[in-house]
Design a protein around this motif. Structure first.
Motif, PDB file in Angstrom:
ATOM      1  N   GLN A  84      21.161 -27.717  -3.642  1.00  0.00           N
ATOM      2  CA  GLN A  84      22.230 -27.243  -2.772  1.00  0.00           C
ATOM      3  C   GLN A  84      21.720 -26.091  -1.901  1.00  0.00           C
ATOM      4  N   ASP A  85      22.400 -25.905  -0.763  1.00  0.00           N
ATOM      5  CA  ASP A  85      22.119 -24.765   0.126  1.00  0.00           C
ATOM      6  C   ASP A  85      20.632 -24.675   0.474  1.00  0.00           C
ATOM      7  N   THR A  86      20.015 -25.790   0.781  1.00  0.00           N
ATOM      8  CA  THR A  86      18.586 -25.798   1.100  1.00  0.00           C
ATOM      9  C   THR A  86      18.352 -25.390   2.552  1.00  0.00           C
ATOM     10  N   HIS A  87      17.221 -24.737   2.793  1.00  0.00           N
ATOM     11  CA  HIS A  87      16.873 -24.303   4.144  1.00  0.00           C
ATOM     12  C   HIS A  87      15.385 -23.976   4.198  1.00  0.00           C
ATOM     13  N   GLY A 100      16.280 -23.080  -1.923  1.00  0.00           N
ATOM     14  CA  GLY A 100      17.614 -23.582  -2.201  1.00  0.00           C
ATOM     15  C   GLY A 100      18.048 -23.225  -3.612  1.00  0.00           C
ATOM     16  N   GLU A 118      17.306 -20.621  -8.719  1.00  0.00           N
ATOM     17  CA  GLU A 118      16.769 -20.610  -7.365  1.00  0.00           C
ATOM     18  C   GLU A 118      15.406 -21.304  -7.331  1.00  0.00           C
TER      19      GLU A 118
END
Length: 252
Positions: A84-87, A100, A118
């Protein structure tokens, strides 16, 4: 997410699951860091670091294999939809980083009180943006296929979709750094289990390069398990269903 639960193979790097195919292989010297979130209040934080290994993206999961394994860290894997919330961050100095949040798989050698961990992967020899682009394409197709499966009532562990291989060509390390071509809308893969094991089938982009005899002997000294983590299939199904229900509530 699980630690040391990837079944290794001396010829292909790791044993594929049923219907699994490697779509991206990172260059060597890719770094992996797993750690507890900075806000984690517990007394037993997670901290795992490997400075030399390869990352693999398949149509089902993320796999990381160190060039030289140790008793503590031999392999790492995570279902695609558990990220989730990867960048990607591109600092002025230093290599690009893919980061992420990961939801651990129960029984995967991560303490159960860690709801999230994390992840940070540093691509010292390039490939971070190609990795991220491929991951997003796989995740999008799996999410679309799962939505269709849920609408038709097929949401069991054996019905979890893999990304459509015909729509996701395998990544080629040609040195150009060019992104993958656009994809058509994903279709569900109702007959492809996501968590069954099968013998290795395609080793074109799987075997880690440059492994010495010393490293090979090290891998033999620490044999991998011969089965997936306990409750892997059930947990995968429950996690995906929970994430999708939460996304639906947010969009409502």
């Amino acid at each position: 997410m699980s630690i040391n639960w990837v079944m290794l193979d001396k010829n292909t790097g790791f044993v594929r699951l049923n219907g699994e195919k490697v779509l991206f292989t990172s260059p060597a010297r890719t770094t992996l860091e797993l750690s507890s979130p900075s806000s984690y209040p517990g007394k037993e934080p997670i901290s795992i670091h490997c400075s030399n290994g390869k990352a693999y993206l398949t149509n089902q999961r993320l796999v990381y294999l160190p060039i030289a394994s140790t008793p503590r860290f031999q392999s790492f894997s995570a279902p695609i939809l558990n990220l989730q919330d990867t960048h990607v961050t591109a600092p002025f100095f230093g290599a690009n980083v893919f980061a992420g949040i990961l939801r651990p798989v129960p029984g995967g050698n991560i303490p159960p009180h860690h709801a999230f961990v994390e992840i940070k992967m540093t691509f010292k020899e390039g490939g971070a943006f190609d990795f991220s682009s491929t991951y997003e394409r796989i995740k999008e197709q799996m999410t679309q296929a799962l939505d269709i499966a849920r609408e038709s009532g097929r949401t069991g562990a054996g019905d979890l979709p893999a990304a459509d291989l015909e729509q996701l060509p395998a990544y080629e390390e040609n040195g150009t750094g060019s992104p993958l071509p656009p994809l058509a809308t994903a279709q569900p893969s109702s007959n492809t289990p996501i968590s069954s094991q099968a013998p290795a089938q395609d080793a074109t982009h799987a075997a880690p390069g440059g492994e010495s005899n010393e490293n090979a002997e090290a891998n033999q000294n620490y044999p991998p398990p011969n089965e997936p983590p306990p409750g892997y299939e059930e947990t995968q199904a429950a996690t995906v269903a929970s994430d999708l229900e939460e996304n639906i509530r947010r969009l409502s």
